[in-house]
Design a protein around this motif. Structure first.
Motif, PDB file in Angstrom:
ATOM      1  N   UNK A 125     -19.773   1.628  -5.850  1.00 26.42           N
ATOM      2  CA  UNK A 125     -18.305   2.408  -6.190  1.00 26.42           C
ATOM      3  C   UNK A 125     -17.555   2.034  -5.084  1.00 26.42           C
ATOM      4  N   UNK A 126     -16.172   1.526  -5.057  1.00 26.35           N
ATOM      5  CA  UNK A 126     -15.036   1.267  -3.876  1.00 26.35           C
ATOM      6  C   UNK A 126     -14.158   2.103  -4.625  1.00 26.35           C
ATOM      7  N   UNK A 127     -14.105   3.410  -3.198  1.00 29.48           N
ATOM      8  CA  UNK A 127     -12.952   3.512  -3.393  1.00 29.48           C
ATOM      9  C   UNK A 127     -11.736   3.586  -2.201  1.00 29.48           C
ATOM     10  N   UNK A 128     -10.406   3.047  -2.322  1.00 32.95           N
ATOM     11  CA  UNK A 128      -9.545   2.661  -1.414  1.00 32.95           C
ATOM     12  C   UNK A 128      -8.391   3.939  -1.796  1.00 32.95           C
ATOM     13  N   UNK A 129      -7.813   4.039  -0.588  1.00 33.27           N
ATOM     14  CA  UNK A 129      -6.569   5.021  -0.029  1.00 33.27           C
ATOM     15  C   UNK A 129      -5.353   4.045  -0.063  1.00 33.27           C
ATOM     16  N   UNK A 130      -5.198   4.045  -0.095  1.00 31.71           N
ATOM     17  CA  UNK A 130      -3.177   2.979   0.797  1.00 31.71           C
ATOM     18  C   UNK A 130      -2.099   3.499   0.949  1.00 31.71           C
ATOM     19  N   UNK A 131      -1.367   3.253   2.130  1.00 29.08           N
ATOM     20  CA  UNK A 131       0.071   3.484   2.273  1.00 29.08           C
ATOM     21  C   UNK A 131       0.038   1.950   1.997  1.00 29.08           C
ATOM     22  N   UNK A 170     -12.942  16.018  -1.090  1.00 27.19           N
ATOM     23  CA  UNK A 170     -12.754  17.205   0.383  1.00 27.19           C
ATOM     24  C   UNK A 170     -12.077  16.126   1.107  1.00 27.19           C
ATOM     25  N   UNK A 171     -13.355  14.782   1.384  1.00 28.03           N
ATOM     26  CA  UNK A 171     -13.144  13.242   2.249  1.00 28.03           C
ATOM     27  C   UNK A 171     -11.672  12.748   1.658  1.00 28.03           C
ATOM     28  N   UNK A 172     -11.198  12.691   0.648  1.00 27.06           N
ATOM     29  CA  UNK A 172      -9.981  11.805  -0.134  1.00 27.06           C
ATOM     30  C   UNK A 172      -9.150  12.929  -0.164  1.00 27.06           C
ATOM     31  N   UNK A 173      -9.141  13.389   0.071  1.00 28.52           N
ATOM     32  CA  UNK A 173      -8.163  14.927   0.605  1.00 28.52           C
ATOM     33  C   UNK A 173      -7.323  15.294   2.032  1.00 28.52           C
ATOM     34  N   UNK A 221      15.510   2.102   7.876  1.00 28.57           N
ATOM     35  CA  UNK A 221      16.025   1.047   9.409  1.00 28.57           C
ATOM     36  C   UNK A 221      15.001  -0.426   9.192  1.00 28.57           C
ATOM     37  N   UNK A 222      13.904  -0.111   8.976  1.00 32.07           N
ATOM     38  CA  UNK A 222      12.748  -1.019   8.826  1.00 32.07           C
ATOM     39  C   UNK A 222      12.796  -2.142   7.833  1.00 32.07           C
ATOM     40  N   UNK A 223      14.175  -1.974   6.655  1.00 32.53           N
ATOM     41  CA  UNK A 223      13.986  -2.887   5.722  1.00 32.53           C
ATOM     42  C   UNK A 223      13.054  -2.587   4.140  1.00 32.53           C
ATOM     43  N   UNK A 224      12.158  -1.138   4.673  1.00 31.09           N
ATOM     44  CA  UNK A 224      11.733  -0.759   3.189  1.00 31.09           C
ATOM     45  C   UNK A 224      12.769   0.124   2.244  1.00 31.09           C
ATOM     46  N   UNK A 225      12.500   0.563   1.293  1.00 29.20           N
ATOM     47  CA  UNK A 225      12.482   1.747   0.627  1.00 29.20           C
ATOM     48  C   UNK A 225      11.980   2.699   1.040  1.00 29.20           C
ATOM     49  N   UNK A 226      13.526   3.824   0.449  1.00 26.60           N
ATOM     50  CA  UNK A 226      13.513   4.804   0.649  1.00 26.60           C
ATOM     51  C   UNK A 226      11.865   5.812   0.858  1.00 26.60           C
ATOM     52  N   UNK A 227      11.551   5.078  -0.872  1.00 27.22           N
ATOM     53  CA  UNK A 227      10.045   6.099  -1.152  1.00 27.22           C
ATOM     54  C   UNK A 227       8.637   5.423  -0.828  1.00 27.22           C
ATOM     55  N   UNK A 228       8.268   6.016  -0.116  1.00 28.92           N
ATOM     56  CA  UNK A 228       6.949   5.565   0.266  1.00 28.92           C
ATOM     57  C   UNK A 228       5.643   6.247  -0.761  1.00 28.92           C
ATOM     58  N   UNK A 229       5.442   5.124  -0.895  1.00 31.68           N
ATOM     59  CA  UNK A 229       3.581   5.103  -1.552  1.00 31.68           C
ATOM     60  C   UNK A 229       2.679   5.386  -0.975  1.00 31.68           C
ATOM     61  N   UNK A 230       1.668   6.340  -1.490  1.00 34.96           N
ATOM     62  CA  UNK A 230       0.423   6.076  -1.810  1.00 34.96           C
ATOM     63  C   UNK A 230      -0.447   5.913  -2.626  1.00 34.96           C
ATOM     64  N   UNK A 231      -1.575   5.050  -2.737  1.00 31.12           N
ATOM     65  CA  UNK A 231      -2.493   4.809  -3.449  1.00 31.12           C
ATOM     66  C   UNK A 231      -3.762   4.720  -3.781  1.00 31.12           C
ATOM     67  N   UNK A 232      -4.359   4.958  -4.946  1.00 30.90           N
ATOM     68  CA  UNK A 232      -5.494   5.791  -4.536  1.00 30.90           C
ATOM     69  C   UNK A 232      -6.087   4.690  -5.898  1.00 30.90           C
ATOM     70  N   UNK A 233      -7.388   3.900  -5.531  1.00 31.72           N
ATOM     71  CA  UNK A 233      -7.796   2.623  -6.453  1.00 31.72           C
ATOM     72  C   UNK A 233      -8.796   2.845  -6.594  1.00 31.72           C
ATOM     73  N   UNK A 234      -9.843   2.550  -7.383  1.00 37.30           N
ATOM     74  CA  UNK A 234     -11.366   2.702  -7.759  1.00 37.30           C
ATOM     75  C   UNK A 234     -12.301   1.780  -8.395  1.00 37.30           C
ATOM     76  N   UNK A 235     -13.371   0.693  -7.948  1.00 37.14           N
ATOM     77  CA  UNK A 235     -13.552  -0.252  -8.368  1.00 37.14           C
ATOM     78  C   UNK A 235     -14.766   0.081  -7.677  1.00 37.14           C
ATOM     79  N   UNK A 236     -15.556  -0.828  -9.069  1.00 33.91           N
ATOM     80  CA  UNK A 236     -17.567  -1.210  -9.033  1.00 33.91           C
ATOM     81  C   UNK A 236     -17.243  -2.775  -8.413  1.00 33.91           C
ATOM     82  N   UNK A 237     -18.043  -2.797  -7.760  1.00 35.20           N
ATOM     83  CA  UNK A 237     -18.408  -4.153  -6.562  1.00 35.20           C
ATOM     84  C   UNK A 237     -20.261  -4.302  -5.665  1.00 35.20           C
TER      85      UNK A 237
END
Length: 662
Positions: free
Chosen positions: A418-424, A376-379, A398-414
């Motif tokens: 466990x670290x879970x990242x939600x990036x855009x 649920x938090x990830x959603x 207009x900002x010089x970016x590609x038309x398609x945006x990217x949302x990235x989900x990543x997990x790793x041990x640290x």
């Protein structure tokens, strides 16, 4: 097939549907390779076969039409373009609804049947087939399974005596076989029937001689018996062998369509275990850890070297058993991440944006309970990134970016977590807008001295929102505070990094498991507390110059850096005088450092976490309890809550206030 096997069918069907969804999304994105298409076909074929064993004709009929289309795709007779993948996704959703009806024990309603018919019409129109005009799924089944005249098969099957004990019903296979064509002749073989005195009511002595008129190939017909293949002697002969040989090459591919209940070989070592049984095992191992600690203390008091050695060996074995048991609950996070492919696709289409999801660290493992709780938090975070983070295609260009945006989900041990990242890669957070909103709501009076991380942390306040308008997805000020509350409940922390114009990253840090942790035991007066060991950075002595008589001192200079701290004695109103020598346990949590003042440092230990009762569940600063080897109760500190208290402008006492006697 017994009713007890139905829950297994439902669980496995949902797993297959999840795999089907992932493969269809790949096809929709233009990655319609043979592996993806075969995965979709196998999922549909297995669900259809399993449904036939349970007499679920509605699922069989609908799935057969989908399977037939997929068979044409596999034969390169039909291209798997994005439009077809989108329709098949709708069909996959309909199959999921049909399985859900079975799970709920309900009958198919008229609306569901009508929806299925409309989907089949849509599918047939796209693929150039005849329009499905059946009034219900039974008629669709009749049309789908009409046998080609002149194509006949002779099937001889003799079931083994153990087939009934293995949960299989021979008649269900015959019933499913009838969906592949028309059974023109059926003869019962009773040559193995024993005398009445030797008859075993739980054994099977039956066989069948069957004539089947069908347009299906040999392998498809043999597939009707795939779940009982090890429990029968089967022979299939075609009366049109030449026609069979012409099509056998392509049809042979269907043999690898198998369900998880299929016993492929003696090397199959997988076992499905009920989650409640596994939880009970973990609880018992937790009690074993506590009992082992008590035995170690007793052995030390006895002063017997041989007994000490025995308890040390026992402690090592208990630790190994603990680690192996916890591994049983560890699952990869990849399947959870993959579910968001559909979320991103559907939501992006709804709001008219071009967005793709990237996944990293899918093989990272953590406790199954944590995965269920973090969904649920990830959603919330993913939907927020899509709605607020990613710009529209025009703005991005207009900002010089590609038309398609990217949302990235990543997990790793640290560091044991466990670290879970939600990036855009969207527009990022606007510091000034957040500050203005926080001042308007009275959360702060002046933000000039706040760091970026402190400003960004304001979005986790209840009801906080900078959205200019409310949408179906967000903007009402709910969601981010729920994320933080739910993550804190899992003994985790949330961090946020953002750069305006470049994007935002939300970082969730979680423990590997919720059952047993490595802890650091401290004492205040006669009370004991446990701090999660992975959060402890160091321990330093609290000098006399920092022990003000009025208790107002709230920070020290630690090697040139300001370290705020809290006193557990004051927080929990412990009725005892301060020790002559106090220590500060330095904690690092959510990128911040603070100290906890205690009387004693009692060392490391393995801690079994016991939840608090409802009476104490709302107490800030306490996340659970544990029983020490001495039989004494120790409270497990909720470090994120303590951090919030420490960084607040004034240290408010815990409400309701607890008095712990010395």
């Amino acid at each position: 097939m017994t009713d007890t096997a139905l829950p297994t069918f439902i669980a496995e069907s949902r797993e297959l549907l999840a795999e089907m969804e992932v493969a269809l999304l790949e096809c929709e994105q233009g990655n319609a390779g043979p592996e993806a298409v075969n995965a979709i076909f196998r999922a549909a074929h297995t669900i259809k076969g399993s449904s036939g064993l349970f007499g679920l004709d509605g699922i069989v009929a609908f799935t057969h039409v989908v399977e037939s289309v997929l068979d044409r795709v596999r034969a390169a007779a039909l291209p798997m373009d994005r439009a077809l993948a989108a329709i098949l996704l709708e069909c996959r959703d309909h199959i999921e609804r049909l399985v859900g009806v079975v799970a709920d024990g309900k009958a198919d309603d008229g609306d569901l049947i009508a929806a299925g018919e409309r989907l089949l019409q849509k599918l047939n129109m796209h693929t150039g087939g005849s329009s499905a005009s059946a009034a219900n799924t039974d008629v669709v089944a009749t049309a789908a399974y009409a046998a080609a005249p002149g194509e006949r098969w002779h099937i001889s099957v003799m079931f083994h005596t153990e087939v009934l004990r293995n949960g299989m019903d021979p008649l269900s296979f015959i019933r499913y076989l009838s969906t592949l064509g028309e059974i023109t002749h059926l003869q019962l073989n009773t040559e193995r029937l024993p005398s009445p005195e030797d008859f075993d009511a739980e054994a099977c002595y039956l066989g069948f001689e069957i004539e089947l008129a069908s347009q299906e190939g040999r392998q498809r017909i043999e597939g009707a018996f795939e779940f009982v293949r090890e429990d029968c002697t089967l022979q299939i002969r075609s009366k049109a062998q030449a026609a069979y040989e012409a099509t056998a090459g392509r049809e042979a591919e269907t043999r690898d369509a198998r369900s998880a209940r299929d016993i492929k070989s003696a090397d199959n070592r997988s076992l499905r275990v009920d989650g409640d049984k596994l939880d009970k095992l973990i609880d018992l191992i937790g009690e074993l850890v506590t009992a082992g600690a008590a035995t170690t203390i007793t052995a030390r008091k006895a002063g017997l070297s041989e007994l000490n050695e025995s308890t040390l060996r026992l402690a090592r074995l208990v630790e190994e058993v603990r680690d192996q048991a916890l591994k049983l609950r560890m699952v990869q996070i990849g399947p959870t991440f993959s579910r968001f492919q559909r979320v991103v696709r559907d939501v992006a289409r709804e709001i008219g944006k071009e967005i793709r999801l990237e996944i990293g660290g899918a093989e990272t493992e953590l406790d199954k309970t944590l995965i269920e709780s973090i969904t649920d938090p990830l959603t919330h975070l993913v939907r927020n990134a899509i709605d607020h983070g990613i710009e529209t295609a025009d703005v991005r260009r207009a900002r010089g970016k590609g038309a398609e945006g990217v949302v990235r989900l990543e997990a790793y041990h640290d560091s044991g977590s466990v670290v879970i990242e939600v990036a855009d890669d969207g527009g990022g957070l606007k510091r000034e807008r957040i500050l203005a909103k926080a001042i308007e709501r009275g959360l702060i009076t002046d933000g000039s001295s706040l760091t970026d991380s402190q400003v960004f942390a304001l979005i986790f306040e209840p009801g906080f929102s900078t959205a200019e308008q409310v949408t179906n997805l967000s903007g009402r000020g709910v969601g981010m505070d729920v994320v933080k509350r739910n993550v804190n409940a899992l003994r985790g922390t949330v961090e946020l990094d953002s750069k305006e114009g470049e994007g935002t990253t939300v970082r969730i840090r979680l423990p590997l498991t919720l059952a047993i942790i490595d802890g650091f035991l401290v004492g205040v007066g006669g009370s004991s507390f446990v701090i999660p060991l992975e959060l402890v950075e160091e321990c330093v002595e609290l000098g006399d110059e920092h022990r003000s008589t009025d208790g107002e001192q709230r920070y020290i200079n630690l090697r040139g850096a300001v370290l705020p701290f809290i006193r557990l004695r004051e927080m929990f109103a412990i009725r005892s005088t301060a020790a002559r020598r106090e220590s500060i346990v330095v904690i690092r949590c959510a990128g911040q450092r603070f100290g906890i003042v205690v009387d004693e440092l009692l060392g490391e230990l393995q801690t079994v976490i016991k939840p608090l009762s409802r009476l104490f569940s709302r107490i800030r600063g306490i996340g659970g309890s544990t029983i020490l080897g001495t039989g004494q109760l120790a409270l497990i500190l909720d470090v994120p809550s303590l951090l919030d208290l420490c960084l607040s402008s004034s240290q408010a006492p815990v409400a309701p206030r607890i008095a712990l006697a010395d």
